[in-house]
Write an enzyme that holds these catalytic residues in place. Structure first.
Site, PDB file in Angstrom:
ATOM      1  N   HIS A 152       3.648   0.294  -6.264  1.00  8.61           N
ATOM      2  CA  HIS A 152       4.314   1.648  -6.390  1.00  8.61           C
ATOM      3  C   HIS A 152       4.821   2.102  -5.329  1.00  8.61           C
ATOM      4  O   HIS A 152       4.517   1.955  -4.009  1.00  8.61           O
ATOM      5  CB  HIS A 152       3.001   2.646  -6.789  1.00  8.61           C
ATOM      6  N   ASN A 184      -0.426  -4.113  -0.117  1.00  6.46           N
ATOM      7  CA  ASN A 184      -0.256  -3.068  -0.898  1.00  6.46           C
ATOM      8  C   ASN A 184      -1.894  -2.375  -1.545  1.00  6.46           C
ATOM      9  O   ASN A 184      -2.039  -1.388  -1.432  1.00  6.46           O
ATOM     10  CB  ASN A 184       0.200  -3.672  -2.307  1.00  6.46           C
TER      11      ASN A 184
END
Length: 329
Positions: A152, A184
């Protein structure tokens, strides 16, 4: 961040400024603009060589008398844009059709928006963005067994105030291939948490996030090259070498000071004990590397350095184990 890396970021120019500008227009407005260009008489200076003494080498032609008509190409269609601008509830994004990644994604968080928990990411699923033409779209299968997370750019945790808003963060046009363990699911997640914690000191926090493709010196010939992996079948989704965040922390007074922070992180495993300030860079460095401009309308007297105004440090949380509980839809 090393001085060499800073020098690279400051020196590199992605040449994407025109693309970012083009993203501000829809195809319809672009075609309307082209139609205007095609129907408006303009004056063009064309260099015409001559051997006669005393005769000027430049002659002025109107478009109707010029020997060429480049805009005639648009009879067959408009080549661009190469960016798709999307304005959604939780974010605004500019999607780069060439890399199949967003060019930039902007969001706004406040203490109130983070305090409302009407959305649950267990009810969200990764989806392809139908607003992007299929041939330029990132597809779910592109990430399958690629070795990279669907990372994201605007975190789902920043949009818990609405299930619909959270769902919008799961469009692949808000994703980039990111190293999973160590980035991440770890350091990058801690960095996102840092941005949320800023709302305890600032009533309004605006963030622009996006990928970078930075050069690296090849020891074989001592030259600089931009090299990045491409995933998918056929390979078409670029794997960024780095990611940036530009943070605008706004105070309570309208027209008052704004604390600005710019950070560039490598798309790689980063030890959790690495200080966040090691990745702080001048905002101009991100501009040069991305081809974008930030805070051009913010006068110098209103600017403050974020990490001089607040403590830029991470709080380490165990996100990796928590994320394993989420189904990969």
């Amino acid at each position: 961040m090393s001085k060499t890396t800073l020098a690279v970021i400051a020196a590199v120019s992605a040449g994407a400024g025109a693309c970012a500008t083009a993203a501000m227009y829809t195809l319809r407005s672009s075609e309307k603009k082209i139609e205007t260009i095609a129907t408006t008489t303009t004056t063009t200076t064309i260099s015409k060589p001559t051997t006669a003494p005393g005769v000027p080498t430049n002659q002025v032609f109107s478009q109707s008398t010029a020997p060429v008509n480049p805009s005639g190409l648009f009879e067959y269609g408009f080549p661009g844009p190469v960016n798709d601008l999307a304005s959604r509830t939780a974010l605004i994004s500019s999607y780069d059709r060439r890399t199949r990644n967003p060019h930039w994604v902007a969001e706004h968080i406040t203490a109130a928006s983070l305090a409302t928990h009407s959305g649950d990411r267990k009810n969200s699923a990764f989806v392809e963005d139908a607003a992007v033409p299929d041939k330029f779209r990132a597809h779910l299968k592109d990430y399958f067994r690629s070795g990279y997370d669907r990372g994201h750019q605007v975190p789902a945790a920043d949009a818990k105030w609405s299930q619909a808003a959270m769902d919008e963060t799961f469009f692949l046009s808000n994703m980039c291939p990111q190293v999973g363990e160590g980035f991440n699911r770890d350091y990058w997640a801690h960095f996102e948490d840092f941005c949320r914690r800023l709302t305890t000191s600032y009533p309004s926090v605006r963030i622009v996030t996006g990928p970078l493709y930075l050069p690296k010196r090849d020891p074989a010939d001592n030259k600089w090259y931009v090299r990045y992996e491409v995933i998918g079948n056929p390979p078409n989704v670029a794997v960024p070498t780095h990611f940036y965040k530009v943070i605008y922390a706004e105070g309570t007074t309208p027209g008052g000071p704004v604390a600005l922070g710019a950070f560039v992180l490598p798309n790689a495993r980063i030890p959790n004990d690495k200080p966040l300030t090691d990745f702080e860079v001048p905002i101009e460095a991100v501009e040069r590397a991305s081809g974008l401009e930030f805070a051009t309308k913010l006068p110098p007297q209103r600017r403050k350095r974020l990490c001089a105004d607040t403590n830029c440090s991470l709080i380490i949380k165990q996100y990796a184990d928590r994320q394993k509980a989420f189904p990969k839809k």
